[in-house]
Design an enzyme around this catalytic site. Structure first.
Site, PDB file in Angstrom:
ATOM      1  CG  ASP A 167       0.169   4.232   4.822  1.00  0.00           C
ATOM      2  OD1 ASP A 167      -0.098   4.546   3.647  1.00  0.00           O
ATOM      3  OD2 ASP A 167      -0.529   4.568   5.794  1.00  0.00           O
TER       4      ASP A 167
ATOM      5  CD  GLU B 189      -2.538   1.467   2.553  1.00  0.00           C
ATOM      6  OE1 GLU B 189      -3.140   0.582   3.178  1.00  0.00           O
ATOM      7  OE2 GLU B 189      -2.358   2.623   2.995  1.00  0.00           O
TER       8      GLU B 189
ATOM      9  CG  HIS C 293      -5.912   3.975   0.633  1.00  0.00           C
ATOM     10  ND1 HIS C 293      -6.083   5.299   1.003  1.00  0.00           N
ATOM     11  CD2 HIS C 293      -4.661   3.635   1.004  1.00  0.00           C
ATOM     12  CE1 HIS C 293      -4.967   5.724   1.582  1.00  0.00           C
ATOM     13  NE2 HIS C 293      -4.094   4.744   1.602  1.00  0.00           N
TER      14      HIS C 293
HETATM   15 CA    CA Z   1      -1.992   4.701   2.659  1.00  0.00          CA
END
Ligand code: CA
Length: 346
Positions: free
Chosen positions: A309, A15, A183
């Site tokens: 992230d 991600e 998301h």
């Molecule tokens: Ca993210």
């Protein structure tokens, strides 16, 4: 173990955010218009408007798909990033600008994958409000550019993916065999106010509240019963939902029995079971052993995979912490590499 030591697995982070500079310019126009949602002002107004080194560092990194990003990956021991258009993606833009932004992001990510096929994979963006063009763009991104899924930055101007208007797009993803990555973004409209006035609307809590709601809507609307081949990946260890599964199952059954809500209808499975049949979790922003172990205990070790992230939560030490997770080596290989390879078809 330091992050750069070679473990017996490839570390895939699933991600990892990207934004074309041109899309950030469109965001600046939306902000300057004075008509943006409070959530967008809170999120992108901060990242694009602040002089603080934290948001500036994020914006400097997020547009790069070359040396800067690869150097950061090397420094933290990340072998591959799965790239996706940053939140809120296309979903605050007008219909035509959203289509343009999706195509641009997909082309750029496709070029990065072609240039560095062992370091990058990517997800496709679409303009959700024009379903026929979204279907065509998803097909192009997957079959021609080799992208591996669809990024959905949560709600589309206050509408959720259980809305019938989005069904053909999800049906296309299911037909292509690619997952939808659900998301976070900020809460829509005036719903954000109680979070914003307390400074809790962003990643600290508001994102999880919003995206957890979205995940549950997808489940309780019966979307997975209508699209049994739909695969959904959700970050932040399921946005709090795993912790609540017992209560969700209990109350859902009561609501079905009482007929209290028209929207709550019988499902083919208990709500919790969809997390074991259609949904995978990632650790984005949640590199915390107690929570990871709990999530694995309720959805299965074969359904929880690694995400960093980047560049929003870019913390070198977390990779070493994840290497040190108290799981057998074969399960850690699955956590870092195996699950992502299968779910995204890498
Ligand atoms: Ca993210």
């Amino acid at each position: 173990m330091t992050p750069t030591a070679r473990p017996p697995y490839r570390r895939i982070a699933v991600e990892e955010a990207y934004a074309p500079a041109e899309v950030l310019d469109e965001y600046r126009k939306v902000l300057a218009s004075g008509e943006a949602d409070l959530g967008f002002v809170s999120l992108m107004g901060y990242f694009l408007g602040s002089d603080h080194p934290q948001p500036r560092g994020v914006i400097e990194r997020i547009t790069d798909l070359g040396e800067r990003r690869i150097a950061d990956m090397d420094a933290t021991g990340i072998d591959m990033q799965i790239l996706s258009l940053t939140s809120p993606g296309t979903q605050v833009l007008d219909v035509e600008t959203a289509k343009w932004a999706a195509q641009l992001a997909n082309d750029r990510i496709g070029e990065a994958v072609a240039a560095h096929p062992t370091r990058f994979a990517g997800l496709a963006a679409v303009g959700f409000e024009d379903a026929p063009s979204a279907i065509d763009e998803l097909d192009r991104a997957v079959t021609q550019l080799g992208l591996k899924g669809l990024i959905a930055n949560s709600h589309v101007k206050g509408q959720y993916l259980d809305h019938p208007r989005f069904f053909p797009i999800l049906e296309k993803a299911a037909d292509l065999g690619v997952p939808v990555y659900l998301h976070p973004q900020t809460l829509p409209g005036s719903a954000i106010r109680p979070w914003y006035e307390a400074g809790l609307d962003g990643a600290v809590w508001g994102f999880a509240a919003e995206t957890g709601l979205h995940l549950l809507r997808m489940i309780t609307s019966g979307l997975f019963d209508r699209l049994p081949n739909l695969k959904v990946v959700v970050g932040h260890l399921g946005e709090g939902v795993p912790y609540f599964l017992h209560r969700i199952d209990h109350m859902h059954a009561k609501q079905v029995a009482s007929g209290r809500y028209e929207a709550i209808k019988p499902l083919q499975q208990r709500p919790s079971e969809y997390l074991k049949t259609h949904i995978w979790l990632t650790t984005s922003g949640m590199p915390w052993e107690p929570a990871i172990s709990f999530a694995r205990s309720v959805v299965g070790a074969d359904r929880v995979m690694y995400a960093m992230d980047y560049p929003y939560q870019f913390v070198a030490d977390e990779v070493a912490d994840m290497d040190a997770l108290p799981y057998p080596d074969d399960e850690k290989r699955e956590f870092f590499e195996g699950i992502a390879t299968r779910v995204f078809g890498l």
